[in-house]
Design an enzyme around this catalytic site. Structure first.
Site, short mmCIF file in Angstrom:
data_model
loop_
_atom_site.label_atom_id
_atom_site.label_comp_id
_atom_site.label_asym_id
_atom_site.label_seq_id
_atom_site.Cartn_x
_atom_site.Cartn_y
_atom_site.Cartn_z
N LYS A 40 -18.48 8.66 -11.08
CA LYS A 40 -17.09 9.05 -10.86
C LYS A 40 -16.57 8.41 -9.57
CE LYS A 40 -18.40 13.36 -8.51
NZ LYS A 40 -18.19 14.81 -8.44
N TYR A 265 0.39 -0.46 17.18
CA TYR A 265 1.50 0.48 17.13
C TYR A 265 1.43 1.48 18.28
CZ TYR A 265 2.91 -1.02 12.43
OH TYR A 265 3.36 -1.76 11.36
#
EC number: 5.1.1.1
Length: 371
Positions: A40, A265
């Site tokens: 999964k 940033y």
């Protein structure tokens, strides 16, 4: 999302290591229990299709989280049994039956909804496993009465009662109380069933490693198959595993900034001296999350700190010297005498190794070796 094949950031998957992990587990438990590979979440970030094809001859079946993951495996040639570990959308039951995918019944109410959509469904091919909630608290029945009601109702429609299972919440922890309580609760419900199915199973990687006496008909092998310790650094492994994944990239830009210059940033990094800065093409859109600032990568066998805020597509590191564009950067793996493990990354983030590899996005190209 298509992988960025023209970018140097790559997850390198050693399929031989993964196969060895399966074989070593089989040797460790030393019995005839069936191994079902848990693939999964895109094979825990390793690539579900390639992992499944590589493991196919070593396992008896596969476990996925949802119907779409099962459809993908079938479309890539996987014909062995596939168990969807959670309840699917009831209206999609015909898809599961047509593809011979085994479904999980999490409740009597769910089964009643499925029955509303059985027109033109060959129910004699509808295999199901009942999920028991023995203490995890997510999905599943909590009483033998509800499980028996499911069996009785399913029998009316000729469905095949193929299995019953549960999932442990603390199999990877040192404390035993919760595990033992769940084990007792599960066995009590199974013993009160109107009949025993082909498969009774409760063992994930952690239970198989540290509670191998509780392994039943199926071992659902996930984290350990990929060479990762399900307990992180809490419990030591009981047999040999080898990590199957490395994460590599390259320097795409190098420059020198002067004292007082900022990077990233918010200008969060301020150089306290002249600093050589390298740019690496990986960011939080790739699953290399913003909290990795302050960690490090390996360049030419040396630790290089990650500086400035990690952007969506790029991050910056401090280099010891001017290096050419294209110089290799190791984010997970070995470089010289230095190594960064998935658990090292997890420890920095304050999370678990499962999350680190599962977050690696499809944008990162997977390179398969030793298949």
């Amino acid at each position: 999302m298509k992988p960025s094949t023209h970018r140097p950031t790559q997850a390198i998957i050693n399929l031989a290591a993964m196969q060895a992990n399966i074989k070593n587990f089989k040797t460790y438990i030393n019995n005839s229990t069936e191994i079902w590979a848990v693939v999964k979440a895109n094979g825990y970030g390793h690539g579900a299709n390639d992992v499944a094809l590589s493991a196919n001859d070593l396992v008896s079946g596969f476990c996925v989280s949802n119907l779409d993951e099962a459809i993908e495996l079938r479309s890539h040639g996987i014909v062995k049994p596939i168990l969807v570990l959670s309840g699917i959308v009831p209206a999609d039951i015909h898809i599961a039956v047509n593809l011979r995918v085994t479904v999980t019944v999490p409740s009597l109410d769910w089964l009643k909804l499925v029955i509303e959509h059985l027109e033109d469904v060959e129910t004699e091919h509808l295999k199901y496993h009942i999920k028991v909630d023995s203490g995890m608290g997510r999905i599943g029945v909590t009483t033998a009465q509800e499980a028996n009601d499911i069996i009785a109702l399913a029998d009316n429609y000729d469905m095949v009662f193929d299995g019953v299972f549960t999932h442990f919440a603390t199999a990877d922890e040192a404390a035993q109380e919760k595990f033992e309580a769940q084990w007792s609760q599960f066995n009590a419900i199974v013993s009160a069933l109107s009949r025993r199915p082909k498969y009774v199973h409760s063992s994930n990687s952690a239970a198989g490693i540290w509670h191998k006496d509780t392994i039943q008909d199926i071992e659902r092998l996930g984290d350990a198959m990929y060479g990762l310790n399900p307990s992180g650094r809490t419990l030591d492994m009981t047999y040999q595993i080898t990590p199957a994944l490395e994460l590599k990239s390259e320097l795409t830009h190098i420059k020198t900034i002067e004292k007082g210059a900022t990077v990233g940033y918010g200008g969060a990094f301020v150089a306290d001296q002249s600093t050589i800065v390298g740019t690496v093409p990986i960011g939080y859109a790739d699953g290399w999350t913003r909290d990795m600032t302050g960690f490090y990568v390996l360049v030419n066998g040396q630790r290089c700190p990650i500086i400035g805020r990690i952007s969506m597509d790029q991050m910056t590191i401090a280099l010891p010297e001017i290096l050419p564009i294209g110089t290799k950067v190791t984010l997970i793996g070995q470089d010289g005498d230095e190594k960064i493990t998935v658990d090292d990354v997890a420890a920095h983030r304050g999370t678990i190794n499962y999350e680190v590899v599962c977050l690696l996005s499809d944008r990162i190209k997977r390179i398969y070796q030793n298949g």
